[in-house]
Write a protein that holds these residues in place. Structure first.
Motif, mmCIF file in Angstrom:
data_model
loop_
_atom_site.group_PDB
_atom_site.id
_atom_site.type_symbol
_atom_site.label_atom_id
_atom_site.label_comp_id
_atom_site.label_asym_id
_atom_site.label_seq_id
_atom_site.Cartn_x
_atom_site.Cartn_y
_atom_site.Cartn_z
ATOM 1 N N ALA A 271 -34.473 -1.036 18.925
ATOM 2 C CA ALA A 271 -34.798 0.393 18.853
ATOM 3 C C ALA A 271 -33.499 1.194 18.727
ATOM 4 N N PRO A 272 -33.479 2.313 17.947
ATOM 5 C CA PRO A 272 -32.269 3.155 17.819
ATOM 6 C C PRO A 272 -31.926 3.819 19.133
ATOM 7 N N PRO A 273 -30.619 3.920 19.431
ATOM 8 C CA PRO A 273 -30.228 4.551 20.701
ATOM 9 C C PRO A 273 -30.591 6.025 20.724
ATOM 10 N N GLY A 274 -30.943 6.533 21.850
ATOM 11 C CA GLY A 274 -31.307 7.940 22.001
ATOM 12 C C GLY A 274 -30.105 8.786 22.375
ATOM 13 N N ASP A 275 -30.338 10.005 22.723
ATOM 14 C CA ASP A 275 -29.288 10.932 23.127
ATOM 15 C C ASP A 275 -28.817 10.582 24.517
ATOM 16 N N GLY A 276 -27.737 9.819 24.549
ATOM 17 C CA GLY A 276 -27.249 9.345 25.847
ATOM 18 C C GLY A 276 -28.288 8.435 26.458
ATOM 19 N N ASP A 277 -28.439 8.586 27.786
ATOM 20 C CA ASP A 277 -29.460 7.809 28.511
ATOM 21 C C ASP A 277 -30.611 8.687 28.942
ATOM 22 N N ALA A 278 -30.764 9.786 28.283
ATOM 23 C CA ALA A 278 -31.821 10.702 28.685
ATOM 24 C C ALA A 278 -33.173 10.095 28.349
ATOM 25 N N GLN A 279 -34.105 10.283 29.193
ATOM 26 C CA GLN A 279 -35.436 9.768 28.967
ATOM 27 C C GLN A 279 -36.182 10.685 28.019
ATOM 28 N N GLU A 280 -37.167 10.026 27.310
ATOM 29 C CA GLU A 280 -37.987 10.826 26.434
ATOM 30 C C GLU A 280 -38.929 11.679 27.265
ATOM 31 N N VAL A 281 -38.943 12.974 26.957
ATOM 32 C CA VAL A 281 -39.764 13.903 27.717
ATOM 33 C C VAL A 281 -40.557 14.739 26.747
ATOM 34 N N ASP A 282 -41.541 15.319 27.254
ATOM 35 C CA ASP A 282 -42.379 16.195 26.446
ATOM 36 C C ASP A 282 -41.616 17.470 26.110
ATOM 37 N N SER A 283 -41.692 17.857 24.815
ATOM 38 C CA SER A 283 -40.930 19.045 24.383
ATOM 39 C C SER A 283 -41.423 20.315 25.043
ATOM 40 N N ASP A 284 -42.623 20.336 25.537
ATOM 41 C CA ASP A 284 -43.170 21.525 26.180
ATOM 42 C C ASP A 284 -42.778 21.626 27.640
ATOM 43 N N ALA A 288 -38.406 19.298 32.747
ATOM 44 C CA ALA A 288 -37.996 17.921 32.504
ATOM 45 C C ALA A 288 -36.798 17.868 31.577
ATOM 46 N N TRP A 289 -36.760 18.776 30.574
ATOM 47 C CA TRP A 289 -35.601 18.825 29.687
ATOM 48 C C TRP A 289 -34.349 19.231 30.449
ATOM 49 N N ARG A 290 -34.477 20.202 31.317
ATOM 50 C CA ARG A 290 -33.313 20.669 32.068
ATOM 51 C C ARG A 290 -32.758 19.573 32.957
ATOM 52 N N LYS A 291 -33.633 18.797 33.639
ATOM 53 C CA LYS A 291 -33.170 17.716 34.518
ATOM 54 C C LYS A 291 -32.503 16.606 33.707
ATOM 55 N N ALA A 292 -33.079 16.284 32.558
ATOM 56 C CA ALA A 292 -32.475 15.241 31.729
ATOM 57 C C ALA A 292 -31.103 15.661 31.210
ATOM 58 N N ARG A 293 -30.967 16.939 30.837
ATOM 59 C CA ARG A 293 -29.681 17.419 30.330
ATOM 60 C C ARG A 293 -28.630 17.436 31.439
ATOM 61 N N ASN A 294 -28.993 17.872 32.641
ATOM 62 C CA ASN A 294 -28.062 17.870 33.774
ATOM 63 C C ASN A 294 -27.632 16.449 34.122
ATOM 64 N N TRP A 295 -28.542 15.508 34.025
ATOM 65 C CA TRP A 295 -28.202 14.106 34.323
ATOM 66 C C TRP A 295 -27.215 13.560 33.310
ATOM 67 N N ASP A 296 -27.397 13.917 32.041
ATOM 68 C CA ASP A 296 -26.446 13.463 31.025
ATOM 69 C C ASP A 296 -25.070 14.100 31.242
ATOM 70 N N ASP A 297 -25.039 15.385 31.597
ATOM 71 C CA ASP A 297 -23.755 16.043 31.853
ATOM 72 C C ASP A 297 -23.033 15.406 33.029
ATOM 73 N N TRP A 298 -23.775 15.047 34.067
ATOM 74 C CA TRP A 298 -23.151 14.459 35.262
ATOM 75 C C TRP A 298 -22.554 13.109 34.915
ATOM 76 N N LYS A 299 -23.238 12.309 34.093
ATOM 77 C CA LYS A 299 -22.723 11.000 33.729
ATOM 78 C C LYS A 299 -21.501 11.125 32.819
ATOM 79 N N ASP A 300 -21.444 12.204 32.049
ATOM 80 C CA ASP A 300 -20.248 12.390 31.220
ATOM 81 C C ASP A 300 -19.033 12.723 32.069
#
Length: 316
Positions: A271-284, A288-300
């Motif tokens: 499978a193609p890699p996604g945006d970092g390790d963020a989980q797939e979430v519903d666009s609506d 969930a988007w905010r938590k995934a983005r904060n998690w990616d920033d923290w890992k960076d």
């Protein structure tokens, strides 16, 4: 016209065959029919204490078996109350004794040694009793094999129309003599079993009546008696229970499960890699988007393994 006795004996054999097939009406008719036929044979003066077995005609040897057939039929119909069973066993024993006495008077093989067999088993040496049973078993097996050979030879001769009747008469005589000797072995065994069963029935009748204690006596109720058949079945299951855990799935099912797991792993790798390790979430789902983005920033901002002093003791 056929004589009454041969006709009655043929009817006995036919009724006996139907009784062995499980016909209840045949079982009910067999005992009276055997009694009548045996009375006819006794009244015909076929047996004499002055004769030997070689003097008896081939066509008359089969009538020796009538009291044995009677004893066999009596013990097979023993169903009902204890006193009825005792009466049937006693009648069967009398028929057995009459049969063995007749065979001894004519010198039938095995009948002479059966005179005291079963009467003094308690005084007989166990090794001697065991040897007798082994010899009887071997002789019985030899008789069955010879009977099968004679039956096959008779069928073969029946297909050849030009054969003389002399061989057939010899086979017929040997057939009835072997059946007579086999009946002696079975009669001895039946007598021993009947005597043991009678002892058990008499012992059960002499047991005192175990009346239930009165309710005011304060005695505990007797424990429930587990039937012998149930207890035996339970012990048999315990004995033959395996000492290891039995498999819950087959080898094919386990292989199919491993195949599916390997296919899922291969799909995950391809499978193609996604945006970092963020989980797939519903666009609506904005939260969930905010938590995934904060998690990616923290890992960076934090390298993998930082702060783990046990794995990195030098503090690098």
């Amino acid at each position: 016209m056929e004589a009454p006795l041969p006709r009655a004996f043929r009817e006995v054999m036919e009724t006996r065959r139907r009784a062995k097939d499980g016909r209840k009406d045949a079982k009910m008719d067999l005992v009276p029919l055997l009694r009548r036929t045996w009375a006819m044979a006794d009244a015909s003066a076929l047996f004499s204490s002055q004769e030997e077995l070689d003097d008896v005609a081939t066509k008359d040897i089969k009538y020796f078996l009538l009291p044995f057939y009677l004893a066999e039929s009596l013990q097979e119909t023993g169903e009902g109350e204890k006193r009825d069973r005792k009466s049937e066993l006693s009648d069967s024993l009398r028929a057995i004794d009459e049969f063995l006495s007749l065979c001894r008077s004519y010198g039938v093989r095995g009948a002479e040694s059966a005179a005291g067999d079963g009467q003094d088993d308690a005084q007989t040496d166990p090794q001697t009793a065991r040897q007798r049973k082994i010899e009887a078993f071997k002789r019985e097996r030899e008789i069955r094999e010879r009977l099968e050979g004679i039956e096959m030879r008779k069928k073969t001769l029946a297909r050849v129309a030009d054969e003389e009747d002399e061989d057939e008469d010899e086979d017929e005589r040997e057939l009835w003599l072997l059946q007579l000797e086999d009946a002696v072995i079975q009669a001895v065994r039946m007598r021993r079993m009947h005597q043991q069963e009678l002892e058990v029935l008499e012992f059960a009748e002499n047991l005192p009546d175990r009346a239930a204690p009165p309710a005011s006596s304060g005695l505990p109720e007797p424990p429930a008696v587990i039937p012998l058949r149930t207890r035996t079945s339970h012990l048999r299951e315990e004995v033959f229970r395996p000492s290891h855990r039995l498999p819950t799935i087959s080898v094919e099912e386990y292989g199919e499960r491993l195949r599916k797991e390997m296919m899922e792993k291969d799909e995950a790798r391809s499978a193609p890699p996604g945006d970092g390790d963020a989980q797939e979430v519903d666009s609506d789902d904005e939260e969930a988007w905010r938590k995934a983005r904060n998690w990616d920033d923290w890992k960076d901002e934090h390298k993998r393994g930082e702060g783990n002093s046990r794995l990195r003791p030098c503090g690098r």
